[in-house]
Every structure is written in C-alpha cells, then in structure tokens.
Design an enzyme around this catalytic site. Sequence first.
Site, PDB file in Angstrom:
ATOM      1  N   ASP A 121       1.007  -1.588 -13.796  1.00  0.00           N
ATOM      2  CA  ASP A 121       1.654  -2.300 -12.686  1.00  0.00           C
ATOM      3  C   ASP A 121       2.028  -3.742 -13.038  1.00  0.00           C
ATOM      4  O   ASP A 121       3.171  -4.146 -12.836  1.00  0.00           O
ATOM      5  CB  ASP A 121       0.776  -2.245 -11.431  1.00  0.00           C
ATOM      6  N   GLY A 143       0.792  -1.226   0.000  1.00  0.00           N
ATOM      7  CA  GLY A 143       0.000   0.000   0.000  1.00  0.00           C
ATOM      8  C   GLY A 143       0.820   1.271   0.000  1.00  0.00           C
ATOM      9  O   GLY A 143       0.406   2.271   0.570  1.00  0.00           O
TER      10      GLY A 143
END
Length: 366
Positions: A167, A117
């Site tokens: 990503d 995160g």
Amino acid sequence: MTPSFQELFGAPPEVVSHAPGRVNLIGEHTDYNGGFVLPMAIPQQTHVELRRRPDRRVRAFSVNTSKEGKVLEFELGRETVGRTWLDYVQGVTQVLRDAGHTLSGFELRVSSEVPLGSGLSSSASLDVGLLRALREAFSLPMDDVQLALLGQKVEVDFVGAPVGVMDPMAASIASQGVALFLDTREMRFERVPLPPGLDPIVINSGVAHNHAAGDYRVRRAECEKAAALLGVSQLRELSEAELPRAEKLPEPLGRRVRHVVTENARVLATVKALRSADLPTLGTLFYASHESQRLDYEVSVPEIDLLVGLAREDADVYGARLTGGGFGGSVVMMARAGTGATVASRIAQRYAQRSGQRPTVLVPQT
Ligand code: ADP
Ligand code: MG
C-alpha cells in the site's frame, strides 16, 4: 460547510501535497508473505495542507473524520496511541524522529476522496501524503521508496496494523493506467502499462471492512505458522510443485498456503498477459484469483461475490475480483475498451437493487 485551512488556523498553508489511493489488480495477501503484487494508482487522492509552527505542538483537522470542526492536538515527543485517526499523524512524527529527522510542530488539514476502509488504501495515501508534506516543509532527505517504508512503519509500529509494503509503495510510486509489478521480498519493481483495449473498473461495494484488522491479523498468523511448519521463512519460497506437501497441513493452513502460492503464480501470469495484451487470459486469472480468495483464503463476503457474479454475466467484462484486504471493500474488473463507464453503472445499479447497498463507481471517474 467544511472549514478551509485559513479558517481553521488563521493563515494559509505553506505546503500542499497529495497521494493517491490504489487498486490492487492482482496479488492479494501476498505482500506480507514476501510475494508479488500488482497495484495501480486510482484518481482519488488524499490532500494534505501544512504550515509549520515555531513550537512543538501539532494541530490536525480531517475533513473526512473531524466532527464540527474539531481540531485534534498532540505534542511532539509525546505521541500516544489513541485509536483515532490522529494515530496516523502521531505515527508519522514518531517514525520520522526514530529515523533521525528533526521537525517542529505544525498545523495540518487533511481531506480525501479515497473512501475510508474500502480496500483502496486510504490509510497509505494518508501516510504518504503526510510524509510528502513534511519532507517538503522540513527539507527532509529521503527518496520515494524510503518514504514508503516509513509509511509502512507508521501502520505496523504505531497504529498497530500489521500491513505489508504494497500500500505505501503504491501510494508513493504508482501511477494511473500503469500497473506497478512489485516483488516485495527483493523490493524490485517494474512498471507495466495497461494495454489499449482494456477499461479498468473499480466499484466500492459500500460494505466497509469493519472487523478487518482482526481477521487480517489471523490470516497473517496462519501464514507464519504454515511457513514454520513447512520449514520456510516466507510462503513466497514455495513453488506450486510443493503444494501437495502444504495441502497435508491441518485445516485451514493448507488452503491458506494454496491461495498464497497460486496467487503469486497468477501475478506473474497476469504481467505476461498484460504485456502480450492477452485479455481473455487476464480475465480468467482475475476470476481464478477471486475464487481462491473466496474459498481458500476466505476473505470475501456475499456482497462482493454478488458484484463479481454480475460481472461474470456481463459480456463486456473479461474478469473481476475482490481487491484489497477483503471482508467487504471493493471489486476490480477489466472491461472491453470504451465500455468502462456504461458497464460500471449497469453493474452498480443491478448490485444496488439486489443487495440494498449503496455502491460507488471510483473508476472510471465520472
Ligand atoms: P483502507 O486503508 O483500506 O482505507 P484502513 O482501515 O487501513 O482502510 O484505514 C482506514 C483508516 O485510516 C480510517 O479509519 C482512519 O483512521 C484513517 N484515515 C484514512 N484516511 C483518512 C482521512 N482522510 N482522514 C482521517 N483519517 C483517515
Ligand atoms: Mg489501509
């Protein structure tokens, strides 16, 4: 003590695979608009150990999230969203099945150096690491780009995070020290080595992007709405000449479009600056990207702005900007060659004093 694979499952793993986290140098929130991105692999990786089982049971352990050695389980074919990290594993087995691949059950141990995160894509490194391990264990026919596209499906279709393709592509095919210039609409990519004379720095602010999923979704919806109002299928199709028309849209749509359109142009300019080793221009582009994210796209937070501000005051830094989805996370900086480690620790220290946060320097790795 963290249990080893052998301690968890009573036998050694058959396959061990790895996939890196990534830092996006520039091109933020452009991938789901069909635009350009420029990620690079970081040294931190996710490691996956795996052993096949003769039945259809999957048993999984993560060093990063599993408390007190707790192993989570599910049955192949019975994947159900549970809002835990096991969703990534279930998502992988489900998308593989949907793509026509056959698996048996397996045991799994995951550990990662990529902070979770923090805008450095721990999730894609997990998806890609898992897919690599399964590709090897079950001899699945797929290339690295197909693997990345499955990784994206895991997050979009199963986990419920509407992410773009950057990503998983970065985790699957990017390397360290070489930027991956990716055109996400055409799925064309080129490798752009960092010129000598440049030290990349990545500092995690220590502010995790907790509410990011919701905010990310809102930004994405705003872009789709703006594109529809402007009569294009993706914001990627707009040039800077068309901005005056976009800026007439109701707020905040005009500013959102301005970020995406100018950010795409900045990616192209950054690739040029890297190729010609024009480091002052590179730095200016980084700061301009940060301002665009702060003011037009509104994805920064005060701690991140503080880190970028400290970089601005540092004579050894060419440029700095928020990297990743935002709402916390990390900052990428470009510093004069040979100064990376000192600059990073100097800025991290000042930032810690001023913010009370606990930053970590990911690049350069010490
Ligand atoms: P980012 O990809 O920027 O790090 P995300 O919110 O997309 O942030 O992904 C973070 C989530 O991915 C974690 O909350 C967790 O569910 C999962 N995850 C990533 N790496 C691991 C890991 N090593 N072990 C368990 N879960 C992980
Ligand atoms: Mg992620």
